[in-house]
Write an enzyme that holds these catalytic residues in place. Structure first.
Site, short mmCIF file in Angstrom:
data_model
loop_
_atom_site.label_atom_id
_atom_site.label_comp_id
_atom_site.label_asym_id
_atom_site.label_seq_id
_atom_site.Cartn_x
_atom_site.Cartn_y
_atom_site.Cartn_z
N GLY A 85 6.43 -11.86 -15.08
CA GLY A 85 5.95 -11.74 -13.90
C GLY A 85 6.84 -10.63 -12.98
O GLY A 85 6.73 -10.77 -11.71
N ASP A 102 2.38 1.12 -5.23
CA ASP A 102 3.33 0.09 -4.58
C ASP A 102 4.40 0.80 -3.82
O ASP A 102 4.66 0.48 -2.72
CB ASP A 102 3.67 -1.19 -5.50
N LYS A 110 5.16 1.53 0.34
CA LYS A 110 6.65 1.28 0.88
C LYS A 110 7.07 2.32 1.60
O LYS A 110 7.66 2.22 2.73
CB LYS A 110 7.57 0.67 -0.30
#
Ligand code: ADP
Ligand code: ASP
Ligand code: MG
Length: 814
Positions: A663, A677, A681
């Protein structure tokens, strides 16, 4: 002498009338006057019934039957059979007259104000007679007296004006002639000099009692009702309202003028000059001290004593260039209203004299507009004045307190409280006495306005936050858990009353206006209605709570698109969803702009580094005048895990597989491994540093082969990793040979941002970064060489939830 008045609820049924009897029986004053209202709801019923009759609607008979039944059953319950007959025959004969009056009204198809008063007076006449007989049967030394023989008025039906000379003389003559101790009188009713029945206006039984108290110089006037005194606001609308123990006549008058129905406004006048104290007491809690109204009070150090409101108000605005400098316009305007018997609740005039604006009852608005347009017909036709503007369905809300005049900043506080809650103010008035400040607002905003003003002025700075949470997966569930655990602390220590009013997942949604019990949120949600984003928004909007916050714990772009709607309604937005802040620059800018314009914070601390205070720190640096020169950061928990685990004894493929299984990556691992990702940011940090950047402007030096990036399934992606294993091993070896570690670094400098894999040498701040930790180095004008460093766990449901929590507290302190 003591005068007591019992209102409609206090005498609504035999059970309550028994309570009234106990209160009266406990008195030992030598003379007592007991004024009573009609049985609760009876005045409305009489008025409706007579309206129906006048419209020749047969169903008036049903109303009549109900009126009869309520009185007859009261007699049967209050009196034993052997004592009933004389009372029943008197009451039946009165009811017969009432029936004849209604029949007449039905046949003629007309209800004049005079007939209306005659009909409605039966409410009080019957209740007082029955109650006096009940008192007598209970052994009290009581007699009935018809107030129409004592209170004399003009013939202004519906709200007659009292002739005090005649009334006082009649009261004094009567009370000095009697030998019994307790006199029971009907409130509200009076008679004209010609002997016709009149009434003193809705709620007028209070006034009856005050007139008698003043005429007799009573030592006290007690108003017995269904609440324990005069409250800081209407307790039916503001749950936190508190009873005011002591208040001045003037304050009570202002509060009642602006709608505190507990006291009919004219009541104070007769007793004020005689300095007779008024006590407001609760029939259902007689021991409660209630409120005392007298000439002086110390105010308990409070400047604002109460907040009240009057609904069903219309604003009439008279405007036009022809008004400036022309004397007599206001006179003609007010004279017109006065001739129509229209009372004005509030007046404001712009100092330019360009407009006059008055607040009047909605019911009077059409007649007033017609009359004023007629008065100024000439000026209107010659375009000097515009036809009168009428806005209906408004409410006046007023802050009241004797000591307000000696305190600065109260109106500022009032209007900023309303402004922060998106309550639009249509007009403002402040009496010259400065005993009240009033504002005209929309009817729909009343509850919110009352509650937020109450919070500001009476609730020891406790602030209620109303949360609407969308997304209750890992992060959302943890967040609700944290709120539940901290609720008491927040209230006691931070004076924040945080309530979750709505929740939704992708299947269902649920709301509870009183706050969802957080220990049961799962079952509440399971039993909720089908989830619907628009319906959720509409519900949040229509609840119209103060300090509402929408919390987005989803990763959905559709949800992100709805933020603007929330902000436009002054609903703050807190989100861990990165989409809004990393999509098109104009959208991000628009949201920031809306947040400012509508005074509703838009916070997204968790978009970068989960719970780490990265964005907040950056904001503070900028706000204090610092300038960002460079940002260097490791911002991906997943990539950290991958490169901390990868070495020459495992394959890159297996490490990524493990990361996915545990995960640490998105379900689609390319989002993390491609660096998208991290790009989002650093984009957000660059934007928050004041730079206008889009995602396309960011350079992404990918370490993945093109083929891996272009795969269209997870299986194909993992296959491609196997194929390029030697390339990955080379990356590792090059770094190890240079005594370095591989880190995926984001950098922003000179307006340019880039992301990519870097070899980090031993000794560098990034070298020892463990697990899923994040680190950010801010090089600024104030931190030029040694950067400001923020480091810590940068992923995980717990820390993300606590980051959202922190944003909620920021809003609480806003
Ligand atoms: P009664 O029938 O006893 O005359 P009313 O209904 O006329 O009673 O007045 C009492 C009601 O006034 C309360 O039930 C409450 O809803 C309302 N009210 C409005 N503002 C206030 C206030 N500031 N304090 C107390 N009650 C208020
Ligand atoms: N019964 C009247 C009314 O309902 C008067 C009163 O109760 O004060 O308006
Ligand atoms: Mg009343």
């Amino acid at each position: 002498m003591k005068v007591l008045k019992f209102g409609g609820t206090s005498v609504a049924n035999p059970e309550n009338i028994n309570k009234v009897k106990s209160i009266v029986a406990s008195l030992n004053d030598p003379k007592v006057a007991v004024v009573v209202s009609a049985f609760g709801g009876l005045t409305d019923l009489l008025l409706q019934t007579s309206q129906l009759a006048s419209k020749q609607d047969q169903s008036y008979k049903k109303g009549l039957e109900e009126i009869e039944a309520r009185h007859l059953s009261a007699i049967k319950e209050l009196l034993p059979v052997q004592s009933q007959s004389s009372v029943l025959s008197q009451v039946k004969s009165d009811l017969n007259v009432l029936e004849t009056l209604l029949e007449g009204c039905y046949l003629i198809g007309e209800l004049t104000p005079k007939l209306s008063d005659k009909i409605v007076s039966y409410g009080e006449l019957l209740s007082s007679f029955i109650i006096s007989e009940f008192f007598r049967f209970q052994g009290l030394d009581a007699q009935f007296k018809d107030s129409r023989e004592l209170i004399i008025t003009d013939e202004q039906y519906g709200k007659a004006n009292v002739d005090f000379d005649k009334t006082n003389a009649k009261c004094q003559a009567y009370f000095s002639s009697i030998n019994h101790r307790i006199t029971v009188l009907p409130g509200f009713v009076s008679s004209s000099r010609m002997g016709n029945s009149t009434t003193l206006g809705r709620g007028g039984s209070d006034y009856t009692a005050a007139i008698i108290a003043a005429a007799q110089q009573a030592e006290i006037l007690e108003i017995w009702t269904d609440v324990s005194g005069m409250y800081t606001a209407n307790p039916r609308l503001v749950k936190q309202a508190k009873c005011v123990s002591h208040i001045s006549y003037e304050e009570a008058m202002e509060l009642s003028h602006f709608g505190a129905k507990v006291l009919y406004p004219p009541t104070i006048q007769p007793v004020l000059s005689k300095e007779i104290p008024i006590a407001i007491k609760n029939t259902f809690d007689p021991e409660n001290p209630g409120t005392l109204i007298t000439k002086n009070h110390n105010g308990n150090g409070k400047t604002v004593r109460g907040i009240s409101h009057v609904g069903n108000i219309s604003l009439l605005s008279l405007e036009g260039p022809g008004m400036v400098g022309i004397p007599g316009i206001s006179k003609r305007f007010f004279e017109t209203l006065s001739l129509k018997n229209i009372s004005i609740v509030l007046i404001t005039q712009a100092s330019s004299e360009h407009s006059i604006c008055v607040g009047i009852a909605d019911d009077d608005a059409d007649a007033a507009a017609y009359a004023v347009n007629e008065t100024f017909a000439y000026e209107i036709s010659s375009k000097k004045i515009k036809p009168i503007l009428v806005e209906k369905d408004l409410t006046i809300i007023a802050l009241v307190g004797d000591n307000m005049k000696s305190h600065q900043g109260l109106s500022g506080k009032m209007f900023s409280t309303l402004g922060k809650n998106n309550v639009n103010i249509r007009a403002i008035a402040q009496g010259a006495s400065e005993r009240n400040i009033s504002a005209v607002i929309k009817k729909d905003d009343v509850k919110k306005a009352l509650n937020s003003l109450h919070e500001t002025f009476f609730e020891e700075n406790t602030k209620q936050l109303n949360l609407f949470v969308m997304g209750v997966g890992n992060v959302g569930a943890k967040f609700l858990d944290q709120i539940r655990q901290q609720k008491k602390y927040l209230k006691d220590e931070l004076k924040l009353n945080v309530r979750v009013v709505g929740i939704s997942n992708s299947r269902t949604m649920a709301f509870d206006e009183n706050g969802i019990a957080l220990k049961d949120w799962e079952s509440v949600l399971a039993e909720g209605q089908p989830a619907d984003r628009n319906a959720f928004f509409n519900q949040v909007k229509s609840l119209n709570f103060r300090n509402s916050v929408f919390v987005d714990n989803t990763a959905s772009s559709d949800v992100a698109k709805s933020y603007a709607d929330y902000l436009r309604n002054s609903i703050s937005v807190v989100t861990c969803n990165k989409i809004a802040c990393s999509s098109d620059y104009d959208f991000y800018k628009e949201l920031k702009q809306l947040a400012k314009q509508y005074n509703a914070p838009f916070l997204f601390e968790t978009n970068v580094g989960a719970g780490l205070p990265i964005i907040d720190t950056l904001k503070h640096l900028i706000a204090s005048g610092d300038k960002v020169r460079k940002i260097q950061a490791v911002l991906s928990g997943s990539l950290n895990f991958v490169f901390n685990t990868f070495n020459d004894s495992v394959t890159f493929h297996d490490v990524v597989k493990q990361a996915q299984e545990q995960g640490y990556t998105e379900p689609d691992p390319t989002i993390d491994l491609s660096g998208v990702d991290v790009m989002r940011k650093i984009l957000i940090l660059a934007r928050e540093s004041g730079h206008q950047l889009n995602i396309e402007d960011i350079e992404n030096i990918s370490f993945l082969p093109k083929e891996s990036l272009e795969t269209n399934s997870n299986d194909a992606f993992f296959e491609s990793l196997k194929k390029y294993e030697s390339d990955f091993q080379k990356l590792y070896k090059d770094a190890a040979d240079a005594d370095s570690k591989l880190k995926y670094v984001a950098q922003f400098e000179d307006g340019k941002a880039k992301v990519g894999l870097q070899k980090i040498p031993r000794g560098h701040d990034f070298y020892n970064l463990e697990g899923s930790d994040n680190i950010v180095l801010f090089f600024t004008e104030r931190y030029p060489n040694q950067p400001l460093i923020i480091k810590g766990a940068g992923a995980g449901a717990d820390v993300t939830a606590s980051g959202i929590f922190a944003d909620i507290i920021r809003i609480g302190n806003f």
